[in-house]
Write a protein that holds these residues in place. Structure first.
Motif, PDB file in Angstrom:
ATOM      1  N   TRP A 147     -29.417  55.103 -21.855  1.00  0.00           N
ATOM      2  CA  TRP A 147     -29.588  53.884 -21.052  1.00  0.00           C
ATOM      3  C   TRP A 147     -29.525  54.217 -19.569  1.00  0.00           C
ATOM      4  N   ALA A 161     -30.164  56.940 -18.123  1.00  0.00           N
ATOM      5  CA  ALA A 161     -31.272  57.798 -17.695  1.00  0.00           C
ATOM      6  C   ALA A 161     -32.613  57.073 -17.725  1.00  0.00           C
ATOM      7  N   SER A 162     -32.621  55.822 -18.199  1.00  0.00           N
ATOM      8  CA  SER A 162     -33.882  55.093 -18.312  1.00  0.00           C
ATOM      9  C   SER A 162     -34.167  54.305 -17.037  1.00  0.00           C
ATOM     10  N   PRO A 163     -35.266  54.575 -16.357  1.00  0.00           N
ATOM     11  CA  PRO A 163     -35.581  53.843 -15.125  1.00  0.00           C
ATOM     12  C   PRO A 163     -35.940  52.384 -15.373  1.00  0.00           C
ATOM     13  N   THR A 164     -36.357  52.062 -16.599  1.00  0.00           N
ATOM     14  CA  THR A 164     -36.744  50.680 -16.887  1.00  0.00           C
ATOM     15  C   THR A 164     -35.590  49.855 -17.450  1.00  0.00           C
ATOM     16  N   GLU A 165     -34.718  50.475 -18.244  1.00  0.00           N
ATOM     17  CA  GLU A 165     -33.633  49.733 -18.888  1.00  0.00           C
ATOM     18  C   GLU A 165     -32.375  49.671 -18.021  1.00  0.00           C
ATOM     19  N   PHE A 166     -32.113  50.724 -17.251  1.00  0.00           N
ATOM     20  CA  PHE A 166     -30.918  50.748 -16.402  1.00  0.00           C
ATOM     21  C   PHE A 166     -31.247  50.125 -15.045  1.00  0.00           C
ATOM     22  N   ALA A 167     -31.454  48.825 -15.099  1.00  0.00           N
ATOM     23  CA  ALA A 167     -31.811  48.073 -13.895  1.00  0.00           C
ATOM     24  C   ALA A 167     -31.408  46.625 -14.109  1.00  0.00           C
ATOM     25  N   ARG A 187     -26.562  45.818 -15.179  1.00  0.00           N
ATOM     26  CA  ARG A 187     -27.622  46.825 -15.077  1.00  0.00           C
ATOM     27  C   ARG A 187     -28.458  46.784 -16.356  1.00  0.00           C
ATOM     28  N   ARG A 230     -34.324  42.970 -21.990  1.00  0.00           N
ATOM     29  CA  ARG A 230     -34.183  42.685 -20.564  1.00  0.00           C
ATOM     30  C   ARG A 230     -33.337  41.436 -20.359  1.00  0.00           C
TER      31      ARG A 230
END
Length: 334
Positions: free
Chosen positions: A51, A53-59, A142, A159
């Motif tokens: 999670w 390391a994921s640019p889309t999920e860790f946001a 996040r 999301r």
């Protein structure tokens, strides 16, 4: 020639002291519980690492319009976050740090606190197949790690705004916290009602924990809009179809989980060696590993109990339910 009559083979009966020692040595499955603790730690760690390391999920989850929460609700939400962090820090200090500094080892309460925090990762199961539990996108967040946990449905949303500030403390004060308070209430109850049976005692404790969860959760939901129950089983839901709909089985499951923690703590208090049931058998390990095995066993208990007693029933009841809450846009997934 006369042959001596053969005698049947008999195992000599051990003395009472030897029998008690043998039974004591054979009791307990600390190794099994510790293995479950290690297994969940691996599952949780890989989910959190992937999670992060994921640019889309860790946001942060997107805040959808057009609905906007009232300013006073946002203030209440921030107050909840600050208060929750303060409560968690208090548990960490009094149950983990201070006992460790004084005695050089973790108390059972400290293991419960750490176990609750590790079990919090299972919160990702809440919406692993459908959006059952709604999160306010204004939570400090996040995103969520649900897609990296086992059993995640491919079509389920990822999301949404899992709270990082008020979420983890709930896994501490609804479990370790209620166990500590309930055990302190046992002596006064016994003095007031000396003939109170264990069944009546735990029934009283369960009712108290049920009321605590019901009141606190509804207070949080109605004041902060921090979360909501998006999809529930209608026949077991109060205020069905409204934003504030509340599945009564939520408090039933939380009270049952808290009661199990209470039983574990009471068993340890009554044990001559101060051991909880899941720690028994740790002596089979060499001395250097006995402390970690006991801690891992409690973590295993916390994780397994949380998943089996809370998350599995909650998901099943929600998935077969069709009562949909009227959610504002900021409580919907992005």
């Amino acid at each position: 020639m006369t042959l001596a009559k053969s005698q049947p083979f008999e195992i000599p009966a051990p003395s009472p002291e030897t029998a008690a020692s043998t039974v004591s040595d054979r009791r307990g499955a600390a190794t099994v519980w510790a293995g479950l603790g290690v297994l969940w730690l691996v599952v949780a760690a890989q989910a959190l690492v992937r999670w992060g390391a994921s640019p889309t999920e860790f946001a942060p989850a997107p805040i959808l319009g057009p609905d906007v929460p009232a300013e006073w609700r946002l203030v209440a939400l921030r107050a909840l976050e600050v208060l929750s962090v303060g409560v968690l820090l208090g548990f960490l200090w009094f149950c983990v740090v201070r006992p460790w500094r004084q005695r050089g080892r973790l108390s059972l309460d400290g293991k419960f606190v750490l176990g609750g925090l590790v079990a919090f990762v299972a919160d990702g199961f809440l919406n692993s197949n459908a959006y059952l539990f709604a999160w306010n996108s204004n939570n400090v967040n996040r995103g969520v790690w649900t897609s990296f946990l086992p059993f995640h449905g491919g079509g389920a949303t990822t999301r949404y705004a899992e709270s990082l500030l008020w979420g983890p403390p709930m896994y501490v004060y609804f479990c370790a916290g209620v166990a500590i308070v309930a055990c302190r209430a046992v002596a006064p109850l016994r003095r007031r009602f000396p003939d109170l049976s264990n069944v009546a005692l735990f029934s009283t404790i369960w009712v108290g924990e049920f009321v605590f969860d019901f009141v606190l959760e509804n207070l949080i939901i109605r004041t902060t809009h921090g979360y909501a129950y998006a999809q529930t089983l209608g026949g077991a839901t109060l205020w069905a179809g409204q934003l504030y709909q509340f599945p009564i089985y939520e408090s039933i499951l939380v009270a049952t989980l808290g009661c199990l923690y209470t039983w574990m703590r009471m068993a340890a208090l009554q044990d001559p060696d101060g051991l909880s049931p899941v720690e028994r058998g740790f002596h089979r390990w060499r001395p250097a590993l006995r402390g970690p095995v006991r801690t891992l066993a409690v973590i295993g208990f916390c994780s397994v109990a949380t998943i089996l007693i809370y998350h599995l029933p909650f998901n099943w009841l929600g998935l077969i339910g069709h009562s949909m809450a009227a959610l504002p846009s900021y409580l919907r997934p992005g």
